[in-house]
Design an enzyme around this catalytic site. Structure first.
Site, mmCIF file in Angstrom:
data_model
loop_
_atom_site.group_PDB
_atom_site.id
_atom_site.type_symbol
_atom_site.label_atom_id
_atom_site.label_comp_id
_atom_site.label_asym_id
_atom_site.label_seq_id
_atom_site.Cartn_x
_atom_site.Cartn_y
_atom_site.Cartn_z
ATOM 1 N N ASP A 180 10.435 52.155 34.847
ATOM 2 C CA ASP A 180 10.717 50.886 35.188
ATOM 3 C C ASP A 180 12.242 50.432 35.200
ATOM 4 O O ASP A 180 13.057 51.322 34.426
ATOM 5 C CB ASP A 180 10.320 49.757 34.388
ATOM 6 N N ASN A 188 20.099 43.321 43.112
ATOM 7 C CA ASN A 188 19.548 42.543 44.232
ATOM 8 C C ASN A 188 20.399 41.151 44.302
ATOM 9 O O ASN A 188 20.803 40.647 45.583
ATOM 10 C CB ASN A 188 17.877 42.099 44.259
ATOM 11 N N HIS A 193 19.866 42.569 49.031
ATOM 12 C CA HIS A 193 18.557 43.276 48.921
ATOM 13 C C HIS A 193 18.823 44.960 49.706
ATOM 14 O O HIS A 193 18.099 45.837 49.299
ATOM 15 C CB HIS A 193 17.467 42.830 49.605
ATOM 16 N N ASP A 197 17.562 48.347 48.132
ATOM 17 C CA ASP A 197 16.801 49.368 48.733
ATOM 18 C C ASP A 197 17.302 50.701 48.665
ATOM 19 O O ASP A 197 16.669 51.614 48.409
ATOM 20 C CB ASP A 197 16.520 48.779 50.231
ATOM 21 N N ASP A 223 9.997 48.025 41.398
ATOM 22 C CA ASP A 223 11.078 48.872 40.847
ATOM 23 C C ASP A 223 10.407 49.741 39.852
ATOM 24 O O ASP A 223 11.160 50.309 38.965
ATOM 25 C CB ASP A 223 12.179 47.967 40.080
#
Length: 302
Positions: A180, A188, A193, A197, A223
């Site tokens: 994680d 973000n 974003h 990405d 994630d």
């Protein structure tokens, strides 16, 4: 053609058929054919009449076909289309034509003749191949995460179930890893974003290049990533995770991303346990790290 049916009438019937058609005698010589046959194989009718049907067979198969022809003529029987979809005829120019054939023996005045209907299935094969490629692509996409181009949750579970069964059969050890990304939401919010990405793609790419070809990496959602390490005991898993986390931390530092990693690692010696339960345990290991301050790896042997 020494039969009672008038040749002109028979020829008219052949011309009316949509497929390429020839009539052969017991020796496999072509004694009649329609214009469709000429068009399909590039010969004039005068070039075909009197020749054996081998003239339409690929050169590499003619010897073998001659034996098949003799066996067939010894006991001729009706053969419908659709039984063999990998036949090919040879055009006058040497090119191959994908075909399907139907054979219909007839007896007239104590003589055996064979009516051979030949259908060009080149377009059908192209459509089938196109459809197969499309289906293969759909299957691949259905099992791939579109952002990171690694496996998705569905593919991961399918692969892991098979690996668990294999490990059970052969008494093998495997390891599950649950990763994680800490503070991913902050990236973000702070950088947008697109940057988020990019980060996920880099995590996937660097992880993929840090594991073996026999291992499987998947983006399980958001994630979170999962790794399955076949035939991997606790000691080897620890070495692999140490190397991986160093690489990922370096990537985060180079890009000045405030992301760390909470990782659960479960080495499975008992493959009798349901895979769903194993995933819950490795997920629980990861959450223990989350609750204890993040940025660590917790190992456990099942």
């Amino acid at each position: 053609m020494d039969i009672s049916t008038p040749t002109m009438v028979f020829d008219t019937l052949l011309q009316a058929l949509p497929d390429a058609v020839l009539v052969a005698d017991r020796n496999g010589r072509i004694i009649m054919c329609n214009d469709q046959l000429s068009q399909l194989f590039g010969y004039k009718k005068s070039e075909l009449i009197g020749q054996t049907v081998n003239i339409l067979v690929p050169e590499t198969q003619r010897k073998q076909h001659q034996n098949k022809l003799m066996n067939y003529m010894a006991e001729p029987n009706r053969r419908t289309m659709g039984k063999i979809m990998s036949l090919a005829g040879q055009h006058k120019n040497g090119g191959l034509v994908a075909v399907d054939i139907m054979l219909s023996p007839i007896i007239l005045e104590d003589k055996t003749w064979v009516i051979c209907s030949i259908r060009d299935i080149s377009e059908l094969q192209r459509l089938q191949l196109s459809l197969k490629h499309a289906l293969d692509k759909e299957k691949k996409l259905a099992r791939m995460d579109s952002l990171t181009n690694v496996a998705n949750r569905r593919a991961f579970y399918e692969f892991a179930e098979k690996e668990k069964d294999r490990s059970l059969r052969h008494s093998l050890i495997f390891t599950l890893v649950y990763i994680d990304l800490d503070n991913f939401k902050l990236v973000n919010d702070r950088f947008g974003h697109n940057t988020g990405d990019k980060l996920l793609k880099m995590v996937a790419s660097n992880t993929l290049h840090s594991i073996r070809s026999s291992d499987m990496l998947a983006r399980l959602g958001g994630d979170e990533f999962g790794i399955l390490l076949p035939e991997t005991d606790a000691a080897l898993a620890r070495k692999m995770m140490t190397r991986l986390i160093r690489k990922l931390e370096k990537v985060m530092d180079e890009n000045q991303w405030p992301v760390s990693f909470s990782i659960g690692v479960l080495t499975c010696q008992n493959a009798n346990t349901a895979f769903e339960d194993l995933m819950k345990k490795v997920d629980g290991l990861m959450y223990q790290i989350k609750h204890q301050g993040k940025n660590a790896i917790k190992y456990c042997i099942e």
